[in-house]
Structures are given as structure tokens and as C-alpha cells.
Design a protein around this motif. Structure first.
Motif, PDB file in Angstrom:
ATOM      1  N   LYS A  51       0.843  -1.189   0.000  1.00 43.69           N
ATOM      2  CA  LYS A  51       0.000   0.000   0.000  1.00 43.69           C
ATOM      3  C   LYS A  51       0.883   1.246   0.000  1.00 43.69           C
ATOM      4  N   THR A  52       0.496   2.239  -0.791  1.00 47.03           N
ATOM      5  CA  THR A  52       1.267   3.473  -0.894  1.00 47.03           C
ATOM      6  C   THR A  52       0.438   4.649  -0.385  1.00 47.03           C
ATOM      7  N   LEU A  53       1.083   5.487   0.409  1.00 43.56           N
ATOM      8  CA  LEU A  53       0.407   6.641   1.003  1.00 43.56           C
ATOM      9  C   LEU A  53       1.361   7.823   1.043  1.00 43.56           C
ATOM     10  N   ARG A  54       0.879   8.992   0.630  1.00 45.52           N
ATOM     11  CA  ARG A  54       1.593  10.258   0.877  1.00 45.52           C
ATOM     12  C   ARG A  54       0.886  10.924   2.040  1.00 45.52           C
ATOM     13  N   PRO A  55       1.406  10.807   3.242  1.00 49.67           N
ATOM     14  CA  PRO A  55       0.661  11.243   4.426  1.00 49.67           C
ATOM     15  C   PRO A  55       0.257  12.716   4.428  1.00 49.67           C
TER      16      PRO A  55
ATOM     17  N   HIS B 200       6.923  -8.559  14.305  1.00 52.44           N
ATOM     18  CA  HIS B 200       7.842  -8.537  13.167  1.00 52.44           C
ATOM     19  C   HIS B 200       7.682  -7.215  12.414  1.00 52.44           C
ATOM     20  N   VAL B 201       8.559  -6.263  12.700  1.00 54.90           N
ATOM     21  CA  VAL B 201       8.511  -4.957  12.046  1.00 54.90           C
ATOM     22  C   VAL B 201       9.851  -4.677  11.387  1.00 54.90           C
ATOM     23  N   THR B 202       9.796  -4.333  10.108  1.00 55.14           N
ATOM     24  CA  THR B 202      10.994  -3.970   9.354  1.00 55.14           C
ATOM     25  C   THR B 202      10.728  -2.661   8.628  1.00 55.14           C
ATOM     26  N   THR B 203      11.678  -1.744   8.678  1.00 56.67           N
ATOM     27  CA  THR B 203      11.522  -0.444   8.020  1.00 56.67           C
ATOM     28  C   THR B 203      12.758  -0.103   7.208  1.00 56.67           C
ATOM     29  N   THR B 204      12.561   0.783   6.236  1.00 49.57           N
ATOM     30  CA  THR B 204      13.677   1.455   5.558  1.00 49.57           C
ATOM     31  C   THR B 204      13.312   2.935   5.472  1.00 49.57           C
ATOM     32  N   GLY B 205      14.332   3.767   5.282  1.00 45.08           N
ATOM     33  CA  GLY B 205      14.090   5.193   5.077  1.00 45.08           C
ATOM     34  C   GLY B 205      14.041   6.028   6.336  1.00 45.08           C
TER      35      GLY B 205
ATOM     36  N   GLY C  73       0.825  -5.555   7.120  1.00 49.10           N
ATOM     37  CA  GLY C  73       1.176  -5.723   5.719  1.00 49.10           C
ATOM     38  C   GLY C  73       2.346  -4.845   5.330  1.00 49.10           C
ATOM     39  N   GLU C  74       2.451  -4.570   4.030  1.00 53.03           N
ATOM     40  CA  GLU C  74       3.567  -3.811   3.472  1.00 53.03           C
ATOM     41  C   GLU C  74       3.086  -2.417   3.079  1.00 53.03           C
ATOM     42  N   HIS C  75       3.877  -1.393   3.448  1.00 56.05           N
ATOM     43  CA  HIS C  75       3.494  -0.006   3.185  1.00 56.05           C
ATOM     44  C   HIS C  75       4.670   0.779   2.637  1.00 56.05           C
ATOM     45  N   THR C  76       4.355   1.675   1.707  1.00 55.00           N
ATOM     46  CA  THR C  76       5.310   2.680   1.256  1.00 55.00           C
ATOM     47  C   THR C  76       4.742   4.048   1.589  1.00 55.00           C
ATOM     48  N   LEU C  77       5.497   4.839   2.327  1.00 55.12           N
ATOM     49  CA  LEU C  77       5.095   6.194   2.694  1.00 55.12           C
ATOM     50  C   LEU C  77       5.963   7.173   1.918  1.00 55.12           C
ATOM     51  N   LEU C  78       5.337   7.998   1.100  1.00 54.97           N
ATOM     52  CA  LEU C  78       6.055   8.994   0.310  1.00 54.97           C
ATOM     53  C   LEU C  78       6.063  10.312   1.075  1.00 54.97           C
ATOM     54  N   CYS C  79       7.218  10.674   1.587  1.00 57.34           N
ATOM     55  CA  CYS C  79       7.358  11.863   2.436  1.00 57.34           C
ATOM     56  C   CYS C  79       8.148  12.914   1.668  1.00 57.34           C
ATOM     57  N   ASP C  80       7.533  13.411   0.588  1.00 56.54           N
ATOM     58  CA  ASP C  80       8.248  14.254  -0.364  1.00 56.54           C
ATOM     59  C   ASP C  80       7.526  15.553  -0.683  1.00 56.54           C
ATOM     60  N   THR C  81       6.645  15.996   0.215  1.00 59.92           N
ATOM     61  CA  THR C  81       5.874  17.218  -0.068  1.00 59.92           C
ATOM     62  C   THR C  81       6.638  18.490   0.259  1.00 59.92           C
TER      63      THR C  81
ATOM     64  N   THR D 234       9.572   2.632   3.930  1.00 56.04           N
ATOM     65  CA  THR D 234       8.807   1.394   3.823  1.00 56.04           C
ATOM     66  C   THR D 234       8.634   0.796   5.215  1.00 56.04           C
ATOM     67  N   VAL D 235       7.459   0.220   5.425  1.00 54.82           N
ATOM     68  CA  VAL D 235       7.140  -0.407   6.704  1.00 54.82           C
ATOM     69  C   VAL D 235       6.497  -1.762   6.423  1.00 54.82           C
ATOM     70  N   SER D 236       7.055  -2.804   7.003  1.00 61.16           N
ATOM     71  CA  SER D 236       6.460  -4.136   6.966  1.00 61.16           C
ATOM     72  C   SER D 236       6.123  -4.527   8.397  1.00 61.16           C
ATOM     73  N   THR D 237       4.860  -4.879   8.640  1.00 62.26           N
ATOM     74  CA  THR D 237       4.438  -5.172  10.013  1.00 62.26           C
ATOM     75  C   THR D 237       3.405  -6.287  10.043  1.00 62.26           C
ATOM     76  N   ASP D 238       3.435  -7.061  11.112  1.00 63.38           N
ATOM     77  CA  ASP D 238       2.459  -8.144  11.253  1.00 63.38           C
ATOM     78  C   ASP D 238       1.253  -7.728  12.076  1.00 63.38           C
ATOM     79  N   GLN D 239       1.256  -6.473  12.588  1.00 62.41           N
ATOM     80  CA  GLN D 239       0.111  -5.929  13.318  1.00 62.41           C
ATOM     81  C   GLN D 239      -0.010  -4.436  12.995  1.00 62.41           C
ATOM     82  N   PRO D 240      -1.191  -3.854  13.175  1.00 58.18           N
ATOM     83  CA  PRO D 240      -1.331  -2.423  12.902  1.00 58.18           C
ATOM     84  C   PRO D 240      -0.378  -1.580  13.749  1.00 58.18           C
TER      85      PRO D 240
END
Length: 240
Positions: free
Chosen positions: A2-6, A191-196, A165-173, A224-230
Motif C-alpha cells: 500500500k502506498t500513502l503520501r501522508p 515482526h517490524v521492518t523499516t527502511t528510510g 502488511g507492506e506499506h510505502t510512505l512517500l514523504c516528499d511534499t 517502507t514499513v512491513s508489520t504483522d500488526q497495525p
């Protein structure tokens, strides 16, 4: 993925939103900016008092589509004023949910598919901590009501819920502030893994009383955020 520009709802002129106003003191410049993007505007109970007060002699130009609540906070004269303006007044006396949650249910029912990019709740933080926690709880309820992201907004911070699940957050505004955080609210995330991020996680467990990722910051415009719970994603933004 899922992709989101917050923060896109603050910058993109083509980004339409649904605006829910909560019972907090309102910032005139911020609410005016959001109002211009809103295709549906709702006030939750006592927020109607703040709305009338904020716009003062311009209040005739800023009339919400609906006001909901159990009306234990809204002043009778405020409700009468907006009734005169043909605002839809909807009583929601159920005490098992907050006025915010009940208002959100109605807003989601009124929205058409793909009508808005975000639902923005203005006044999501500040004041009583129990109210702030209740607003975060509503983020969880929102998952069952709509696929449209619900954003809690205050004068300098924004928060939303990232489902498992898998998330991409675009923080480019260009409005991104100097802090961000990932917080496991309600249950641990094993199980949480992030990049950026400045401080990334690699298949790590997050839990209150153990590790939580507050006072973090952006190291890239793509997170990017990968998580097994909200997880609650929260970040600062620049107000000027």
C-alpha cells in the motif's frame, strides 16, 4: 504493497478531502485551507461552537454540511444558528461510541467511491489524554468503515494507522517536519521492518514496555514499513 503520501492532502490542489472537525480550539488559517479542499464537512458536537467562534463575522461563509453528536457540548443557540442555515443536524445519542466515531460512520456512509483521497479529522490531539486515546481508537474502527485513509491532524502533527502488511510512505511534499514515529497501540507487533528512517527496524518486536519507535526521523523521502500488526504512524509537519 500500500502506498500513502501522508501530507498530500495539505499540498495537492487536486486532492479532495472529507473534513471532520473535532471539539478543539481551531486555527483559522489551517481550517480555511482544509475547508477549500473539502467536499463534505462535518462537525462533531461541541466542535460546532468552536467553528462558529473561529470564523466569527465570516461564519456565514463557512457552514458545514452536517453536525452530529449527543449534543451534551454544543450550545443550543449554536445548533439553532446552523439549523437556520439549513445544516443537517443528526442526533447520535449512543454512549457506546464517541461523537467522533459516530460522526465518522455517517461521513463514510455519505461518501461516494473514490470521491476523496483522505478523511481528515482536525483537532485529533491536544487537551485531555483520554480524548486523544479515544481518537486513536477510532483509527482502528475506521478500517471497518472505509478504505480511505483517516488522518488525525493537529496544529503541528498528523497520525494515521498502518494496517498489517507492506506499506510505502512517500514523504516528499516539503512540509515534513523533523520527527516521526511508529507506535504499536493495542497489541504488540512481533515482526517490524523499516527502511528510510534514521533508526530502522529489522524484523524486530515492538510493544509498550519494550521497544517503541518514537523520536525517530526521516532519512529518505520514501519510507517502507512491513508489520504483522497495525501500527500508528505519526509525524510532524511544517505550518509555514
Amino acid at each position: 504493497m500500500k502506498t500513502l503520501r501522508p501530507l498530500s492532502f495539505l499540498t495537492e490542489t487536486s486532492s479532495a478531502i472529507a473534513l471532520i472537525i473535532l471539539n478543539r480550539r481551531l486555527d483559522l488559517s489551517l481550517i480555511t485551507k482544509l475547508w477549500g479542499k473539502s467536499v463534505l464537512t462535518a462537525a462533531a458536537d461541541g466542535a460546532s461552537n468552536e467553528l462558529e467562534k473561529c470564523f466569527a463575522d465570516q461564519k456565514d461563509k463557512f457552514v458545514p454540511d452536517l453536525i452530529t453528536g449527543d449534543f451534551d457540548s454544543a450550545l443550543p443557540e449554536t445548533i439553532a444558528y446552523y439549523q437556520n442555515k439549513k445544516v443537517e443536524i443528526i442526533a447520535t445519542p449512543d454512549q457506546d461510541e464517541t461523537d467522533f466515531t459516530k460522526c465518522l460512520r455517517i461521513v463514510c456512509q455519505r461518501l461516494k467511491s473514490n470521491q476523496v483521497s483522505h478523511i481528515v479529522a482536525l483537532g485529533g490531539f491536544g487537551g485531555r489524554i483520554d480524548h486523544s486515546l479515544a481518537n486513536i481508537s477510532t483509527l482502528y474502527t475506521a478500517k471497518t468503515l472505509s478504505d480511505v485513509p483517516l488522518m488525525l491532524l493537529s496544529r503541528s502533527s498528523v497520525a494515521c494507522l498502518l494496517d498489517k502488511g507492506e506499506h510505502t510512505l512517500l514523504c516528499d511534499t516539503g512540509l515534513e517536519g523533523d520527527w516521526c514515529g511508529l507506535i504499536p497501540v493495542g497489541q504488540p507487533a512481533d515482526h517490524v521492518t523499516t527502511t528510510g528512517l534514521k533508526y530502522n527496524l529489522t524484523d524486530q518486536r515492538m510493544c509498550f514496555g519494550e521497544l517503541i519507535s518514537t523520536s525517530n526521523s526521516l532519512a529518505d523521502t520514501k519510507v517502507t514499513v512491513s508489520t504483522d500488526q497495525p501500527l500508528l504512524w505519526t509525524m510532524g509537519y511544517k505550518t509555514s
